[in-house]
Structure formats: C-alpha cells, structure tokens
Design a protein around this motif. Sequence first.
Motif, short mmCIF file in Angstrom:
data_model
loop_
_atom_site.label_atom_id
_atom_site.label_comp_id
_atom_site.label_asym_id
_atom_site.label_seq_id
_atom_site.Cartn_x
_atom_site.Cartn_y
_atom_site.Cartn_z
N GLU A 154 -7.38 11.42 -58.28
CA GLU A 154 -6.03 11.32 -57.83
C GLU A 154 -5.24 12.11 -58.90
O GLU A 154 -5.13 11.50 -59.94
N ASP A 155 -4.84 13.17 -58.67
CA ASP A 155 -3.96 13.91 -59.89
C ASP A 155 -2.64 14.28 -59.09
O ASP A 155 -2.01 13.71 -58.34
N GLY A 156 -1.81 14.76 -60.35
CA GLY A 156 -0.36 15.07 -59.80
C GLY A 156 0.45 13.86 -60.02
O GLY A 156 1.33 13.95 -59.79
N MET A 157 -0.05 12.93 -60.93
CA MET A 157 0.67 11.75 -61.17
C MET A 157 1.98 12.21 -62.31
O MET A 157 1.49 12.92 -62.89
N PRO A 158 2.85 11.38 -62.15
CA PRO A 158 3.88 11.57 -63.16
C PRO A 158 3.31 11.05 -64.26
O PRO A 158 2.43 10.48 -64.72
N ARG A 159 3.77 11.57 -65.57
CA ARG A 159 3.25 11.45 -66.91
C ARG A 159 3.40 9.72 -67.22
O ARG A 159 2.39 9.24 -67.78
N GLN A 160 4.20 9.14 -66.45
CA GLN A 160 4.52 7.59 -66.74
C GLN A 160 4.38 7.16 -65.29
O GLN A 160 5.26 7.48 -64.54
N TYR A 161 3.44 6.03 -64.88
CA TYR A 161 3.56 5.33 -63.69
C TYR A 161 3.00 3.96 -63.51
O TYR A 161 2.28 3.61 -64.90
N GLU A 162 3.35 3.22 -62.78
CA GLU A 162 2.57 1.76 -62.64
C GLU A 162 1.72 1.79 -61.57
O GLU A 162 1.59 2.32 -60.55
N LEU A 163 0.38 1.39 -62.11
CA LEU A 163 -0.65 1.06 -61.45
C LEU A 163 -0.96 -0.35 -61.00
O LEU A 163 -0.98 -1.13 -61.86
N HIS A 164 -1.10 -0.71 -59.72
CA HIS A 164 -1.52 -1.96 -59.20
C HIS A 164 -2.66 -1.81 -58.51
O HIS A 164 -2.94 -1.39 -57.55
N CYS A 165 -3.42 -3.13 -58.91
CA CYS A 165 -4.74 -3.31 -58.14
C CYS A 165 -4.74 -4.72 -57.63
O CYS A 165 -4.40 -5.57 -58.55
N ARG A 166 -5.29 -5.09 -56.45
CA ARG A 166 -5.62 -6.31 -56.04
C ARG A 166 -6.86 -6.55 -55.14
O ARG A 166 -7.26 -5.62 -54.55
N ILE A 167 -7.50 -7.74 -55.43
CA ILE A 167 -8.75 -7.84 -54.57
C ILE A 167 -8.32 -8.26 -53.01
O ILE A 167 -7.12 -8.65 -52.83
N VAL A 168 -9.16 -8.01 -52.17
CA VAL A 168 -8.71 -8.01 -50.74
C VAL A 168 -10.18 -8.77 -50.22
O VAL A 168 -11.23 -8.21 -49.83
N PRO A 169 -10.12 -9.92 -50.13
CA PRO A 169 -11.45 -10.69 -49.60
C PRO A 169 -11.75 -10.42 -48.24
O PRO A 169 -10.91 -10.03 -47.12
N ASP A 170 -13.06 -10.05 -47.73
CA ASP A 170 -13.65 -9.78 -46.57
C ASP A 170 -12.80 -8.69 -45.98
O ASP A 170 -12.32 -8.81 -44.50
N ALA A 171 -12.68 -7.58 -46.64
CA ALA A 171 -11.63 -6.56 -46.18
C ALA A 171 -12.25 -5.65 -45.09
O ALA A 171 -11.40 -5.10 -44.17
N VAL A 172 -13.65 -5.65 -44.92
CA VAL A 172 -14.26 -4.56 -43.79
C VAL A 172 -15.46 -5.12 -43.57
O VAL A 172 -16.16 -5.76 -44.44
N ARG A 173 -16.01 -4.97 -42.31
CA ARG A 173 -17.26 -5.46 -41.85
C ARG A 173 -18.18 -4.36 -41.71
O ARG A 173 -17.74 -3.48 -41.31
N VAL A 174 -19.32 -4.51 -42.53
CA VAL A 174 -20.35 -3.53 -42.72
C VAL A 174 -21.56 -3.50 -42.22
O VAL A 174 -21.88 -4.76 -42.16
N TYR A 175 -22.01 -2.65 -41.31
CA TYR A 175 -23.66 -2.80 -40.77
C TYR A 175 -24.55 -2.78 -42.11
O TYR A 175 -24.28 -1.71 -43.00
N ALA A 176 -25.26 -3.90 -42.38
CA ALA A 176 -25.99 -3.85 -43.55
C ALA A 176 -27.22 -4.59 -43.30
O ALA A 176 -27.20 -5.45 -42.21
N PRO A 177 -28.56 -4.30 -44.08
CA PRO A 177 -29.66 -5.04 -43.71
C PRO A 177 -29.54 -6.78 -43.93
O PRO A 177 -28.52 -7.05 -44.66
N ARG A 178 -30.12 -7.47 -43.15
CA ARG A 178 -30.10 -8.82 -43.29
C ARG A 178 -30.35 -9.28 -44.77
O ARG A 178 -31.23 -8.82 -45.32
N GLY A 179 -29.57 -10.25 -45.30
CA GLY A 179 -29.81 -10.79 -46.62
C GLY A 179 -28.73 -9.90 -47.74
O GLY A 179 -28.87 -10.23 -48.86
N ALA A 180 -28.03 -8.86 -47.06
CA ALA A 180 -27.48 -8.31 -47.98
C ALA A 180 -25.81 -9.22 -48.42
O ALA A 180 -25.39 -9.15 -49.60
N SER A 181 -25.82 -10.16 -47.61
CA SER A 181 -24.73 -11.23 -48.16
C SER A 181 -25.03 -12.13 -49.16
O SER A 181 -24.30 -12.95 -49.68
N GLU A 182 -26.16 -12.06 -49.71
CA GLU A 182 -26.75 -13.12 -50.69
C GLU A 182 -26.44 -12.38 -52.09
O GLU A 182 -26.47 -11.30 -52.16
#
Length: 325
Positions: free
Chosen positions: A297-325
Amino acid sequence: MTKPEAVLEPRPTGAGVLIVRNRQSGRAVVRADPSEIIARRLPDARVHELADGELLSDVVMRALGGDDPPEVLGVLGGDGSVARMAHLARCRDLPLLVLPGGTFNHFARAVGIDDPDAAIEALVAGEGTPVTAAEVSTDGAEPITVLNAVSIGTYPHVIAEREDRMDDMGKWLGGVAATWHALREASPVTIAREGRRAKVWSVFVSVGENDPDRVALMQRQTIHDDLLDVRIHHARGSRLRAVASLAFGRRTTAILRAIGLMPPDSDVQRLVAPELTLSVRTAPGAPSVYVHDGELEDGMPRQYELHCRIVPDAVRVYAPRGASE
C-alpha cells in the motif's frame, strides 16, 4: 485451539462456485497448470481469468449482481489475491475457496491446503472451518481484511523497491537488488503508541500468536487465535541486522542467529493484544508505505495512523477436516 467446523454445503461439481484466477500470482514459481484439474473435477464452476488491468473486485461484483449470483467465492492466486477475495466473501457472508497459486501461499498452507487438489477435495466434501482474520485501516479509512500479517518499516521498503525493478529484472533479481539497496539506504521509522515514541527498523503484526523467535511474521501459525502478535524491532543496530531480521524461514533464521546477524532479543519488543494503534512517521525521502499479506500500500502521507484489530470467525473457508485443530 479447536473450534467447531463450519457447516458448508458440498459442491461435488462446482455448481454455484465462482473461481477468479490471477495469472500474475506466482510468476517466479514453476508449477503445473491447474486448469485441467479444475475443469475436470468442477465442470459446473465458473472460472474467470483476470485480464491485464482488471480488478478482482469488479469481476466479483458483476457476478453477484447478475441473474445467477455465486454462492461460493473462489480464488486461484497468491496471498494478496486470497486476502482481497476473503474481504469480498466477508462482506457478502459467503464461503471462501482457496486454490493456492502464488509464490508462498502462506494462508493456504495455514489452513492445510498445499495444492488445488486439497482445496477441491474439501469443496466436494463440504469440509471447512471459520477462520479468524484482522482488519487494518489508516487514518480512519475503510478497513482492509488481513489474513496473515501487516508490516511497516524495512520490509515494505524492500517490497516497494523490488516492484520498481520487477519489469526490468524479474521478481527474484529485483528482490536481490532491492535488498542491496536496503543495506545502503534503509531508514528507521518513527512510531508512537500510547504516548511513547520510538525509532524502529520494522513492526510486524501477525494474525494470531506466532513463533516467539522470529521478527518477520509473514505466515500465521494458527487459524483461530483471537489475538494480534506484534514484533517491534527497535533501531539500535545496523542496517545489516535490519535486513537480516526479515528472514522468515526457520532454517535461515537459525543460521543468521548462529552467526550473530539477527538482532539481539533486547532490540525486539513483543506485544500480544486484540488491537493495536500506531502513529507512523517515515524519514524524509523514504517511501511512506506498508504491506499486508504481501500487498504493498503506497502513496501514504509521511505521517499517518495505522490501526489493526482482530476479527474472530471472520470468514468461512473450505479446508480439509482437522484444519480447525
């Protein structure tokens, strides 16, 4: 940590599935073309190959607005393409099908998918899992879905320099040249958090707790851990250590640590929290950029605020059985 598997509809022929392919992903990797196996095993799936300049989001939104909208969003590409499709799947509450086609395929490997065959097997059987993600936003803009990690500092600077050189040199040679440039020109970034200011070589924010011995967190280690794992590499050492700290392979990291090129533990601060806010200021003349899931991600101002937050169970994904372990 184990969570219940997602209830996903089996799609034995691919009916209701839209797969968008990004051929630009993984150009530096020689691998078998999966087109034949997709056509043979999922004859009813719609497959769209991105044209030059065509946006994945435009393709998906046209399909969703059509007479027969897809019920599963699939992507054949690398981590950046997968993250963009995951964001669209979240917005429409649709399941995600990931067919690895990039250079590293960090997210696909995290959910137990080593090749397109494994993804198709999960789709046919209706096996899947909810996966925790994160969101990143800058200066209050609309958040972006993150599946693996966010980074500021030396690593994004290397990626920006590599992209400038890729057309002439290719990805790998461009990467070597960009790394050499970082050894000569990399500048610390100033960050502020909770009233405390520091100069740092890099900050990595991983989705989920990660290997405590690493600085560069590029592949998540868990899929259900509802925390961010943050590594702050303070600018107390040389540019050589700043670049060496970007090693993310276990063996490479061990070798660099053994010969004294990795930063000492006292230079690396670790935070584990559900969210993080940083004020970021780049040095004069340095690129103001950040990276999420390998995407610059380019073109940011020289100074900016960056915010990250966790999102539980955000997306359902097709995955092999046992991936949830």
